[in-house]
Design an enzyme around this catalytic site. Structure first.
Site, PDB file in Angstrom:
ATOM      1  N   SER A   6      -1.108  -5.900   4.235  1.00 16.91           N
ATOM      2  CA  SER A   6      -1.921  -5.539   3.145  1.00 16.91           C
ATOM      3  C   SER A   6      -2.728  -4.226   2.481  1.00 16.91           C
ATOM      4  O   SER A   6      -2.855  -4.085   1.059  1.00 16.91           O
ATOM      5  CB  SER A   6      -4.055  -6.356   3.414  1.00 16.91           C
ATOM      6  OG  SER A   6      -3.525  -5.505   4.646  1.00 16.91           O
ATOM      7  N   HIS A  45      -7.888  -0.637   4.892  1.00 18.82           N
ATOM      8  CA  HIS A  45      -8.159  -1.223   3.538  1.00 18.82           C
ATOM      9  C   HIS A  45      -8.965   0.142   2.954  1.00 18.82           C
ATOM     10  O   HIS A  45      -9.475   1.210   3.556  1.00 18.82           O
ATOM     11  CB  HIS A  45      -9.326  -1.993   3.285  1.00 18.82           C
ATOM     12  CG  HIS A  45      -8.615  -3.328   3.608  1.00 18.82           C
ATOM     13  ND1 HIS A  45      -8.638  -4.553   3.294  1.00 18.82           N
ATOM     14  CD2 HIS A  45      -7.310  -3.983   4.041  1.00 18.82           C
ATOM     15  CE1 HIS A  45      -7.771  -5.514   3.621  1.00 18.82           C
ATOM     16  NE2 HIS A  45      -7.281  -4.939   4.157  1.00 18.82           N
ATOM     17  N   ASP A  51     -13.414  -7.371   0.042  1.00 14.62           N
ATOM     18  CA  ASP A  51     -12.954  -7.921   0.723  1.00 14.62           C
ATOM     19  C   ASP A  51     -13.823  -8.764   1.658  1.00 14.62           C
ATOM     20  O   ASP A  51     -14.201  -8.770   2.340  1.00 14.62           O
ATOM     21  CB  ASP A  51     -12.760  -6.791   1.741  1.00 14.62           C
ATOM     22  CG  ASP A  51     -10.828  -5.724   2.210  1.00 14.62           C
ATOM     23  OD1 ASP A  51      -9.838  -6.391   1.607  1.00 14.62           O
ATOM     24  OD2 ASP A  51     -11.151  -4.736   2.365  1.00 14.62           O
TER      25      ASP A  51
END
Length: 180
Positions: A57, A96, A123
């Site tokens: 990701s 992230h 998210d």
């Protein structure tokens, strides 16, 4: 007789004092590793000073298997920083990028919205049910450095536990049979 036979003969020839010495040495190694880990926790201010990237990701910046070094300071979190956070109800931390920071005027608390660089949306679907923002207590640390590909050892041992058990068994046998 072969390598295995020699190892078995070596174990049979050990006396109690040698076994006890080896067990104490192994205990000291494990204790030293734990002390180093706790020391890193204190220095970095993060409950987990080192994490492995487990998914794609964050590509192309970080690839699966990269190890990240974390630090958590009192400085405000800013958009663009890469953070590692825990979500209520999930055990595995997520790596992230912060895309939005919202400061509440009444309390001064900061809420954060994150997104994986390789993901299409933010998210919010990963957060706990009804949660729209992350608070500071969700964030474990900020990425301050990384080692590429070194975390593959952890990923392989997690995905294929037999390899982990073989490795631990071989290392244990090596410790027990060493004569020094």
């Amino acid at each position: 007789m072969g390598l295995i036979g020699e190892q078995i003969d070596s174990i049979k020839s050990l006396n109690f004092r040698q076994v006890l010495t080896q067990a104490v040495s192994l205990g000291m190694i494990v204790t030293s590793a734990l002390i180093i880990w706790k020391g890193l926790m204190c220095v970095t201010g993060s409950e987990s000073p080192v994490v492995v990237v487990l998914s794609g990701s964050m590509e192309p910046g970080f690839k699966r298997g990269d190890i990240l070094f974390l630090h958590m300071s009192k400085d405000p979190i800013r958009a663009g920083e890469i953070v590692v956070f825990n979500v209520d109800g999930r055990e595995i931390p997520i790596v992230h990028r912060v895309i939005k920071v919202h400061e509440r005027e009444d309390t001064g608390e900061v809420d954060v919205l994150t997104k994986g660089d390789n993901n299409f949306g933010d998210d919010r679907l990963l957060y706990a049910q009804g949660q729209l923002w992350l608070q500071r207590h969700h964030i474990m640390g900020r990425a301050v450095g990384f080692l590429p590909y070194v975390g593959w050892v952890t990923i392989i041992m997690t995905e294929k536990p037999i390899i982990k058990y073989i490795l631990i068994g071989a290392l244990g046998l090596l410790v027990i049979t060493s004569k020094e």
